[in-house]
Enzyme design. Structure first.
Site, PDB file in Angstrom:
ATOM      1  N   CYS A 187      13.917   2.082  24.292  1.00 57.27           N
ATOM      2  CA  CYS A 187      12.478   1.838  24.380  1.00 57.27           C
ATOM      3  C   CYS A 187      11.730   3.113  24.786  1.00 57.27           C
ATOM      4  CB  CYS A 187      12.203   0.732  25.395  1.00 57.27           C
ATOM      5  SG  CYS A 187      10.445   0.476  25.684  1.00 57.27           S
ATOM      6  N   HIS A 212      10.523  -3.109  31.720  1.00 59.11           N
ATOM      7  CA  HIS A 212      10.623  -3.454  30.300  1.00 59.11           C
ATOM      8  C   HIS A 212      10.579  -4.970  30.065  1.00 59.11           C
ATOM      9  CE1 HIS A 212      11.980  -2.757  26.103  1.00 59.11           C
ATOM     10  NE2 HIS A 212      12.609  -3.899  26.272  1.00 59.11           N
ATOM     11  N   ASN A 251      -1.698  -6.877  21.535  1.00 64.53           N
ATOM     12  CA  ASN A 251      -0.939  -7.715  20.611  1.00 64.53           C
ATOM     13  C   ASN A 251       0.301  -8.160  21.358  1.00 64.53           C
ATOM     14  OD1 ASN A 251      -2.703  -7.290  18.471  1.00 64.53           O
ATOM     15  ND2 ASN A 251      -1.568  -5.508  17.728  1.00 64.53           N
ATOM     16  N   HIS A 302       2.627  -3.822  26.940  1.00 69.75           N
ATOM     17  CA  HIS A 302       1.628  -2.764  26.733  1.00 69.75           C
ATOM     18  C   HIS A 302       0.473  -3.294  25.909  1.00 69.75           C
ATOM     19  CE1 HIS A 302       3.616  -2.654  22.806  1.00 69.75           C
ATOM     20  NE2 HIS A 302       2.606  -1.921  22.351  1.00 69.75           N
ATOM     21  N   GLN A 309      -3.290  -1.699  23.732  1.00 73.66           N
ATOM     22  CA  GLN A 309      -3.764  -0.539  22.994  1.00 73.66           C
ATOM     23  C   GLN A 309      -5.270  -0.397  23.137  1.00 73.66           C
ATOM     24  OE1 GLN A 309      -1.883   0.147  19.055  1.00 73.66           O
ATOM     25  NE2 GLN A 309      -1.202  -1.963  19.243  1.00 73.66           N
TER      26      GLN A 309
HETATM   27 ZN   LIG Z   1      10.700  -0.609  27.679  1.00 68.39          ZN
END
Ligand SMILES: [Zn+2]
Ligand SMILES: [Zn+2]
Length: 350
Positions: free
Chosen positions: A78, A125, A165, A178, A180
């Protein structure tokens, strides 16, 4: 101006090896953010073009270079995780971080066409927006506000669009939590349409269409999910999506930077609550698109009323809302779940 940065984030602007900006937003002071990006990345080359469709008058950004971007890497690859040198070098050189923002390596908009940023919500994560602590969501609200203010000052930028999203069903290419930000050089069609309606409404009534719609929703209450001192979350009367949650400030606020500290506190709580309700509806996490509608950079600030819209795509366990003929072809939305029923389910009355 109101003392909004309370609690204050420490902001450190750095550069990645290809010249892109990486900005750390730390919840506590004293972190060393000098770790260098040890990768030898080539300079980002973009071929984005803004093309106007003569038939609709709307713009399309053509960005052929994005076809090569990373698609659903394994968890140990990642690019949003903290770096673990020498073997694991990611987009974030630090060993840990709170919230980090960087310029997208595969941007749709760059240079003359705008700017695309990635907002990493957590170094963990496996977490998600809805499972973050309220304090972290509060930090993310500050980051959104800070980015809105900063990007809006850049030459040529007309609209700052913060969004998330969530879920592979929505086309997510990285699982790490995350969002954007797209800084557009024009006002996107949906925002332009909302501004036109608000301006016409103001011209004929002297009021704000969003303030009045909110007052009606609160009075009727059938579609209200939850309400606080500063915000109400409701499924709009004519919502487009199976589960659409609009989180709207009671005060006539144009954009994120204009929110007070107390409003941001409550927004973090209501936002976490609403995403939690969506995740709790069916089996597994709810795929959604979280969109911030706010005032454009130029004209229209007085008519604009901030709104956070969570557009959830799952209409039943295992069943997704697809944008097919009527929606994609005709632009006419068909909603299979009544907003009143959706609101009742989100209130836990199923
Ligand atoms: Zn990650
Ligand atoms: Zn208003």
């Amino acid at each position: 101006m109101d003392p909004v940065m309370d609690p204050v984030l420490t902001r450190t602007v750095t550069k990645l090896s290809d010249g892109r900006e990486l900005i750390y937003y730390d919840e506590t002071p004293g972190h060393d953010r000098s770790a260098a990006d040890q990768r030898d990345l080539p300079t980002v080359s973009t071929t984005s073009q803004l093309r106007r469709d003569p038939l609709t008058g709307e713009f399309t950004t053509v960005a052929g270079h994005r076809q090569d971007r990373i698609f659903l890497p394994a968890a140990d690859q990642c690019p949003l995780d903290p770096s673990r040198p020498p073997g694991r070098l990611t987009e974030i050189p630090a060993a840990d971080y709170d919230v980090a923002v960087f310029e997208n390596r595969f941007p749709s908009l760059a240079g003359d066409t705008g700017r695309c940023e990635v907002v990493v919500f957590s170094s963990d994560h496996g977490s998600s927006f809805g499972s973050l602590p309220v304090a972290r969501i509060r930090s993310i609200v500050d980051v959104w506000a800070d980015r809105t203010a900063e990007l809006g000052q850049r030459p040529g930028i007309e609209y700052v669009y913060c969004f998330e999203n969530r879920g592979v069903e929505v086309g997510v290419t990285l699982h790490h939590p995350h969002g954007q930000i797209y800084a557009f050089t024009y006002v996107p069609p949906r925002m332009r349409k909302m501004l036109e309606v608000a301006t016409a409404y103001h011209g004929s009534t002297g009021g704000c269409v969003a303030c009045d719609a909110l007052a009606e929703e609160r009075a009727e209450a059938a579609r209200v999910i939850t309400s606080g001192r500063y915000f109400t979350a409701y499924v709009p009367y004519a919502g487009r999506w199976p589960f659409q949650v609009d989180i709207v400030p009671h005060r006539h606020v144009p954009d994120l930077p204009a929110l007070t500290a107390a409003e941001r506190d409550e927004l973090a709580e209501i936002g976490k609550d609403c995403v939690g309700r969506l995740d709790g509806l069916f089996d597994g996490p709810m795929p959604y698109i979280g969109s911030w509608y706010q005032a454009p950079v130029g004209a229209g600030r007085a008519e604009s009323h901030l709104r956070w819209q969570l557009a959830a795509l799952r209409r039943a366990p295992g069943k997704l809302k697809h944008l097919a003929g009527t929606e994609s072809g005709a632009g006419a939305f068909m909603n299979d779940i009544g907003p009143e029923r959706a609101a009742a389910m989100l209130r836990g009355e199923q």
